[in-house]
Write a protein that holds these residues in place. Structure first.
Motif, short mmCIF file in Angstrom:
data_model
loop_
_atom_site.label_atom_id
_atom_site.label_comp_id
_atom_site.label_asym_id
_atom_site.label_seq_id
_atom_site.Cartn_x
_atom_site.Cartn_y
_atom_site.Cartn_z
N ASP A 1 0.88 -1.25 -0.02
CA ASP A 1 0.27 0.11 0.03
C ASP A 1 0.95 1.32 0.12
O ASP A 1 1.78 1.22 0.87
CB ASP A 1 -1.00 0.24 1.26
CG ASP A 1 -1.94 -0.94 1.13
OD1 ASP A 1 -2.45 -1.60 -0.08
OD2 ASP A 1 -2.46 -1.48 2.34
N ALA B 1 0.32 5.50 -0.23
CA ALA B 1 -0.48 6.68 -0.14
C ALA B 1 -0.57 7.45 -1.35
O ALA B 1 0.47 7.85 -1.85
CB ALA B 1 -0.34 7.46 1.03
N ASP C 1 -1.57 -3.27 7.34
CA ASP C 1 -2.86 -2.27 7.98
C ASP C 1 -2.92 -2.61 9.41
O ASP C 1 -3.47 -1.91 10.10
CB ASP C 1 -3.89 -2.33 7.28
CG ASP C 1 -4.68 -3.82 7.20
OD1 ASP C 1 -3.99 -4.73 7.76
OD2 ASP C 1 -5.50 -4.12 6.73
N MET D 1 5.96 2.85 6.32
CA MET D 1 5.43 4.08 6.29
C MET D 1 4.84 4.31 5.03
O MET D 1 4.07 5.59 5.15
CB MET D 1 6.94 4.78 6.47
CG MET D 1 7.54 4.85 7.83
SD MET D 1 8.95 5.83 8.11
CE MET D 1 10.00 5.40 6.63
N PRO E 1 2.10 3.29 3.48
CA PRO E 1 0.46 3.56 3.60
C PRO E 1 0.21 5.17 4.02
O PRO E 1 -0.93 5.63 3.56
CB PRO E 1 0.09 2.67 4.53
CG PRO E 1 0.93 1.55 4.49
CD PRO E 1 2.13 2.32 4.33
N GLN E 2 1.14 5.86 4.65
CA GLN E 2 0.88 7.02 5.39
C GLN E 2 1.76 8.16 4.61
O GLN E 2 1.29 9.39 4.33
CB GLN E 2 1.35 7.00 6.82
CG GLN E 2 0.37 6.75 7.91
CD GLN E 2 0.53 5.15 7.74
OE1 GLN E 2 1.40 4.51 7.84
NE2 GLN E 2 -0.89 4.43 7.71
N LEU E 3 2.71 8.01 4.30
CA LEU E 3 3.72 8.77 3.70
C LEU E 3 3.83 8.70 1.98
O LEU E 3 4.39 9.81 1.37
CB LEU E 3 5.32 8.85 4.04
CG LEU E 3 5.44 9.02 5.56
CD1 LEU E 3 6.90 8.77 5.86
CD2 LEU E 3 4.92 10.27 5.95
N ALA F 1 8.09 7.74 1.64
CA ALA F 1 8.60 6.76 2.67
C ALA F 1 10.09 6.37 2.25
O ALA F 1 10.80 6.08 3.04
CB ALA F 1 7.82 5.73 2.72
#
Length: 443
Positions: free
Chosen positions: A85, A87, A155, A223, A225-227, A231
């Protein structure tokens, strides 16, 4: 072809090259259709990782032992094997074969750039990296005990994140171990040293750097999935800091070595030893040390001691004819080594070097008959010094044969038989007109 020819002459290197080709062939066979699809959907992700791979290969790190490594490229390749994943990007749900093909593309582009600028291209290291990444990608993207690949569990809903992170760390360690194991096998063949010694140096020389490479891939996967794609540079930053520190340490080590080399020239400038004698003895000693399986640190001590082994001659009122201590009386040899060790001990941190120099004149029979503890480094330098004194730097076959025959006369009495065997191996591989796997051995 000039890049591949040296590899094909060495069985291990040829086997590694074949393994790399089979890895690419397997990736093409199983994932060629997916690769075309992935290049259209994940082009931004692929571009970022390929750029990181190429940059990592171009800024190779010169280790304190003078071997080259590409930790940034290894970390980027392992990160690609784990990322899922991301983002702002489609989920990177590609088979392991696509990961291998992307990494191969990055390595080939880097090789082309390095070749264009006249820099050395190490195909064996590229093959080792590709095989290591292939193993890691296959493990990360195969079904885990929880039914899904680990990268799909990032996740934390089905499996706690610490468990996922631990699993990714183990896989990264396996992938890097494969890469390091294959690289060290080829290096041990090239340098004619034991594989275990080469592997120990690869892993232990800069352990923090190895740990940083292992942790970078899982950090990117967790990282992303958020960055998003940010990342990758964020996770590579700590590794880059370590890289700079290791590079600085390597440069300081080289300056240290040059300082010792300058000291070794004092005896030549004073007319006590022939020109280049200390450097030749140091080079022969390091080569024999590799054959005998010395570690990187032990090789470094032997090299420094070999450079300084004649320093005590500056105390002589009359130089030894030709500077050949092998022809000097035993008492004179002991006086020279004792004086040299006394001078070396004035510098802090060189106690081990002084001890090696001090024991160089000790005949091997005292080890065999009296059980005297004489460092292997001293026994190596004793043989290397005798060899250079007898050849006087002449690399012709007749001079080498005559020196070896003379040294053989003292086998078991004056010289350690195991070390003399190592000398025979080294001279058969490096002397002009003689062939052997180590004929093009690097320092």
């Amino acid at each position: 072809m000039s890049v591949l020819r040296p590899l094909l002459e060495r069985p291990r290197a040829a086997a590694l090259l074949t393994l790399g080709i089979l890895t690419i062939a397997a990736a093409v066979t199983t994932s060629l259709g997916s690769a075309g699809w992935a290049s259209g959907v994940h082009y931004r992700t692929i571009a970022v990782f390929v750029v990181a791979l190429v940059a990592g290969e171009l800024v190779r790190l010169r280790m304190p032992s003078r071997r080259e490594a590409a930790p940034l490229a290894s970390a980027s390749a392992l990160a690609l094997a784990f990322v899922g994943d991301i983002a702002g990007e489609p989920t990177f749900d590609v088979p392991s074969g696509v990961v291998v093909l992307i990494v191969a593309t990055g390595l080939v582009l880097a090789a082309v750039v390095r070749r264009t600028f006249g820099r050395v291209v190490r195909v064996d290291q590229m093959a080792a990296r590709l095989v290591g990444v292939g193993v890691a990608a296959w493990l990360a993207r195969a079904a885990s005990p929880w039914g899904l690949p680990l990268w799909e569990l990032d996740d934390g809903e089905q499996v706690p994140l610490p468990v996922v992170a631990a699993g990714l760390l183990v896989i990264a360690a396996v992938g890097l171990t494969v890469e390091i194991g294959l690289s060290s096998a080829v290096r041990s063949e090239r340098q004619r040293t034991a594989w275990t010694s080469a592997l120990r140096d690869e892993v232990g020389e800069v352990a923090p750097l190895t740990y940083a490479v292992i942790t970078t891939g899982p950090m990117v996967a967790l990282m992303a999935p958020q960055l998003g794609l940010l990342a990758l540079p964020v996770a590579l930053f700590p590794l880059a800091i370590t890289y700079v520190a290791v590079d600085r340490a390597s440069r300081n080590r080289e300056i240290y070595r040059q300082t010792i080399a300058i000291l070794s020239v004092l005896t030549e400038a004073g007319g006590y030893t022939p020109s280049g004698h200390a450097e030749r003895v140091a080079l022969s000693s390091v080569r024999m040390g590799r054959v005998l399986g010395l570690s990187g640190r032990e090789l470094r001590d032997v090299e420094y001691a070999a450079l300084l082994h004649d320093l005590g001659q500056i105390s002589l009122t009359e130089p030894i004819p030709g500077g050949a201590t092998v022809l000097a009386a035993p008492s004179d040899q002991l006086e020279i080594s004792s004086e040299g060790a006394r001078i070396i001990r004035r510098a802090s941190g060189l106690e081990d070097i002084a001890s090696i120099v001090e024991s160089v004149p000790t005949p091997y029979r005292r080890v065999r008959e009296l059980g005297e503890d004489v460092a292997l480094g001293s026994r190596i330098i004793k043989v290397a010094n005798a060899y250079d004194d007898l050849t006087q730097g002449d690399s012709g076959a007749s001079a080498i044969d005559a020196a070896l025959e003379r040294i053989q006369l003292g086998l078991g009495y004056e010289y350690d038989p195991e070390v003399v065997t190592a000398l025979a191996v080294v001279t058969s591989a490096t002397a002009p007109g003689r062939s052997g796997p180590g004929a093009r051995e690097s320092r």
